[in-house]
Design a protein around this motif. Structure first.
Motif, mmCIF file in Angstrom:
data_model
loop_
_atom_site.group_PDB
_atom_site.id
_atom_site.type_symbol
_atom_site.label_atom_id
_atom_site.label_comp_id
_atom_site.label_asym_id
_atom_site.label_seq_id
_atom_site.Cartn_x
_atom_site.Cartn_y
_atom_site.Cartn_z
ATOM 1 N N GLY B 193 38.816 51.071 39.248
ATOM 2 C CA GLY B 193 38.130 49.845 39.864
ATOM 3 C C GLY B 193 38.185 48.647 39.187
ATOM 4 N N TRP B 194 38.007 48.691 37.675
ATOM 5 C CA TRP B 194 37.960 47.500 36.964
ATOM 6 C C TRP B 194 39.521 46.945 37.148
ATOM 7 C CZ3 TRP B 194 40.605 45.053 33.023
ATOM 8 C CH2 TRP B 194 39.687 44.346 32.150
ATOM 9 N N MET B 196 41.699 47.298 39.521
ATOM 10 C CA MET B 196 41.863 46.547 41.014
ATOM 11 C C MET B 196 41.322 45.303 40.788
ATOM 12 S SD MET B 196 40.875 49.900 43.313
ATOM 13 C CE MET B 196 40.816 49.236 44.825
ATOM 14 N N ALA B 197 40.133 45.343 40.222
ATOM 15 C CA ALA B 197 39.417 43.847 40.244
ATOM 16 C C ALA B 197 40.112 42.822 39.497
ATOM 17 C CB ALA B 197 37.959 43.942 39.561
ATOM 18 N N SER B 198 40.799 43.198 38.283
ATOM 19 C CA SER B 198 41.862 42.339 37.639
ATOM 20 C C SER B 198 42.792 41.968 38.783
ATOM 21 C CB SER B 198 42.456 43.163 36.366
ATOM 22 O OG SER B 198 43.180 42.363 35.499
ATOM 23 N N ILE B 200 42.819 41.876 41.976
ATOM 24 C CA ILE B 200 42.004 41.144 42.915
ATOM 25 C C ILE B 200 42.210 39.713 42.573
ATOM 26 C CG2 ILE B 200 40.127 40.521 44.178
ATOM 27 C CD1 ILE B 200 39.759 43.496 44.298
ATOM 28 N N LYS B 201 41.820 39.358 41.168
ATOM 29 C CA LYS B 201 41.896 38.043 40.607
ATOM 30 C C LYS B 201 42.927 37.521 39.746
ATOM 31 C CE LYS B 201 38.171 36.353 40.552
ATOM 32 N NZ LYS B 201 37.420 35.620 41.667
ATOM 33 N N ASP B 203 44.566 38.257 37.509
ATOM 34 C CA ASP B 203 44.067 38.144 36.121
ATOM 35 C C ASP B 203 45.499 38.861 35.431
ATOM 36 O OD1 ASP B 203 43.080 38.241 33.571
ATOM 37 O OD2 ASP B 203 41.171 39.294 34.049
#
Lengths: 332, 410
Positions: B193-194, B196-198, B200-201, B203
């Protein structure tokens, strides 16, 4: 209410790029109850997307995302399906701030349709709110109308801690007082069905008084607010009906003030009786208002059976059962 | 009546038990340098064999050989050796401290030091590990202060976690070390999840998940693999196969599958097995996976084949379930000795310098311990405040907790 919930996510996705929405069937299709309809088209598929059918995966991934700095608002298709994700909610989301001394936090909303009255049988009707109110570190919210649903969901998404957001599915399309045979009333005909455009919030932890009264305090939330209103009208009991809105943190102040005034209290919830949230309410009222009480506190709840299919309306605590309890309490 | 014999349940058993002669003849060990090194963008299907072999760099003579060798200079290797020795000395002192009653619980790393120490060096600042309780080498190699670790272990007045968390369940966002839960496997899907967040952003940071052989049986392991596969998350998924899950041999979690790495193949996640006691091999394989993640090529599954020499924790006695001499028979040797021999072979190290380093490291660890103990131990000296017990459950303390704190007298 579906539109109000969708609107809350829309507003927050617009305001905060870190808000992401995902779950089973929520992306292209917009959710089985259509609460996320149009969000993927509007915000793109990296901000609103479908997931594999895996609730611990949905919540677990969301915990990781929240730790990264996003604000996930995830959907569990039915509250009855949350259990595979329960460990991630209880052991992880709820405790992350505490155990890491705020080195990592978990601003996460887990939305789930709850409650019965839709011929859903045991796997689409449960009300497991007490499984969440028992857990330190969680907040648990149950709206009863579109205005609150939008404002509370916005507050939940903005909250720095994990919030369980339980949507009484029998209220999605209109207030429901417990009479399945009566023609359905749409929200457009109800004063709380009117939802302002744009941003507003309803604070977590504040109850609302839906009917003022002097003879009896009724504590209810979700669908049971309308059942209680119907029961009061039918029995003529001058009940003060409190819609709790947030179960935890609980607005004990409002409850206490009302019970001190009426001297009597009844609690109505759809969840099973034993160890239900009503037991906590009962204990709190007893602890804080014992010397003002003139009658034993009554609980009206679902029977301690799995939620049945054919016998749904014998199981569902409708106005008849609630009304009997109101009368017994005022006559005691 | 059906014409079948009665069914029988199969319950796997390890080859040997206490009193038996240790036997690792079933662990197939390829020669160092014999396993190919594919490009990082290789088609997962074309490298399926890597999930069934063992990538090794250091041979019996202490030489670094084959396509995975040559990535680290002497300075980096010496630093790696020093980190592993520090972890080992740290463990020895903390196991002793637990026996002296200065803390309640400890988990040591004996035999597995190379895995976390080498992996740590493949990450960039900002990347995030989601560790289990046996990866303290990630913190030590990242330069996290030993004293802070000990203050956490002692739950004393300087404990960064205010006495709330079981010893060794560290948390350090700054050092790329996610808060350890203590529940098993939950962190694996969180790492995904972390990551995926990166993504998504948009990053550039990546995540690394950690799990033990036993915990791969948990549902969250499978959740992690399916999410990582579906969204091609920039994550390295590490399985530390140290052969034992407390008293349960790895065959119980592995079942009929050939290897733990092979679990990745059904998800089309490139899966590699590596000699977990070979610092150079761990570094090379981890670097390969980290490179894939940074280049947005998606997840990689790595199985580190190693052996848990010590007890599971200070609450465990392995003599009850495995032969006492089993660790001596482990065919992949000791990670500290192997790296030391390699450096001596290269002329970059000597027995004398090693002995001197051991003494220096012990001094450093003792000094850290003295400093930590000046702030208290679990039952003596400086304690975290009872008030802290009520803080931090929520960002803002709700009324019911405030009432309870007052009731408790704080």
């Amino acid at each position: 209410m579906v539109e109000a919930i969708r609107d809350a996510m829309d507003v927050m996705m617009e305001r905060d790029e870190n808000v992401v929405v995902f779950g089973e069937d929520v992306g292209y299709f917009g959710g089985v109850f259509r609460c996320t309809q149009g969000l993927q088209a509007k915000f793109g598929k990296t901000r609103c997307f479908d997931t594999p059918i895996n609730e611990s995966g949905i919540v677990g991934a969301a915990v990781g995302m929240a730790a990264y700095g996003l604000r996930p608002c995830v959907e569990i298709q039915f509250a009855d399906y949350v259990y595979p994700g329960y460990d991630q909610i209880v052991s992880e989301a709820a405790r992350l701030r505490y155990r890491s001394n705020a080195d990592f936090t978990c601003p996460l909303v887990v939305r789930m349709p709850t409650g019965g009255g839709i011929s859903g049988g045991q796997t689409h009707s449960q009300s497991p709110e007490a499984l969440f109110t028992h857990v330190s570190g969680l907040k648990t919210v149950v709206p009863s109308n579109p205005y609150d649903a939008k404002g509370l969901l916005i507050a939940a998404i903005e909250d720095p801690d994990p919030v369980i957001f339980m949507e009484p599915k029998r209220l999605y399309n209109g207030p429901f007082d417990g009479y399945p045979g009566k023609p359905a009333v749409p929200w457009s005909k109800h004063e709380l069905g009117e939802v302002p455009d744009g941003y507003y919030s309803v604070p977590l932890g504040k109850a609302a008084i839906r009917r003022e009264g002097a003879a009896l305090t009724v504590l209810a939330y979700g669908t049971m607010v309308y059942v209680a209103l119907a029961a009061a009208a039918e029995t003529g009991v001058d009940a003060e009906i409190i819609d709790l809105r947030t179960l935890l943190p609980l607005d004990l102040e409002t409850i206490e003030a009302s019970v001190r005034k009426t001297g009597r209290c009844a609690i109505v919830h759809e969840a099973t009786l034993t160890s239900g949230f009503g037991a906590e309410l009962c204990a709190l009222v007893q602890e804080t208002c014992f010397y003002h009480l003139e009658a034993p506190i009554k609980r009206v709840a679902g029977w301690d059976t799995p939620y049945p299919h054919a016998q749904e309306w014998d199981y569902f605590p409708g106005p008849a059962r609630a009304g009997r309890a109101f009368l017994e309490t005022v006559e005691a | 009546m059906a014409d079948y014999a009665p069914l029988k349940l199969h319950v796997p058993e390890p080859a040997v038990r206490p009193g038996d002669i240790p036997d690792f003849s079933n662990v197939k060990i390829p020669h160092a340098g014999s396993v190919e090194r594919p490009p990082v963008d290789a088609d997962p299907v074309s490298i399926r064999g890597l999930a069934f072999s063992i990538i090794r760099v250091l041979n019996r003579e202490g030489e670094a050989v084959g396509p995975w060798a040559g990535l680290l200079g002497d300075g980096e290797l010496l630093e790696g050796l020093r980190n592993m020795m520090t972890l080992r000395a740290f463990d020895a002192r903390m196991v002793m401290a637990q026996r002296q009653g200065k803390t309640s619980f400890y988990v040591q790393h004996m035999g597995e030091e190379a895995v976390s120490c080498a992996f740590s060096k493949t990450l960039l600042p900002g990347d995030m590990n989601f560790p289990t309780y046996r990866q303290a080498g990630l913190l030590i190699a990242a330069g996290y202060p030993l004293t802070d670790m000990m203050c956490q272990i002692y739950s004393n007045e300087r404990d960064p976690l205010k006495g709330r968390q079981l010893p060794i369940m560290y948390s350090s966002r700054k050092s790329g070390f996610f808060s350890i839960s203590g529940n098993l496997a939950t962190q694996y899907i969180q790492a995904v999840g972390w990551a995926m967040a990166s993504a998504i952003k948009n990053d550039t940071r990546i995540a690394a998940g950690w799990i033990g052989d036993g915990s791969t049986a948990e549902s969250d392991f499978h959740a992690a693999l399916v999410f990582a596969s579906t969204y091609k998350a920039p994550v390295v998924l590490n399985i530390v196969n140290n052969q034992w899950a407390i008293s349960t041999f790895q065959g119980i979690a592995r079942g009929g599958s050939g290897t733990f790495a092979a679990r990745g193949l059904g998800f089309s996640i490139p899966a590699l097995r590596v000699d977990g006691n070979d610092y150079l091999a761990v570094y090379a394989v981890a670097k390969w996976a980290v490179e894939r993640a940074h280049r947005n090529l998606g997840p990689t599954l790595i199985e580190y084949v190693t052996y848990r020499v010590g007890a599971h924790s200070t609450a465990d006695d392995p003599a009850a379930y495995r032969p006492k001499t089993e660790s001596d028979a482990w065919p992949l040797g000791d990670p500290v000795i192997r790296l030391k021999n390699h450096l001596i072979k290269k002329g970059a190290w000597s027995e004398a310098r090693h002995a001197q380093a051991e003494a220096e490291i012990l001094d450093t660890v003792l000094a850290a311990q003295k400093e930590a103990e000046s702030h208290g131990t679990l039952h003596a000296g400086g304690q975290p405040s009872v008030r802290d017990m009520f803080e931090g459950v929520y960002a803002v303390m709700p009324p019911h907790l405030r009432r309870q704190r007052q009731q408790a007298g704080y």
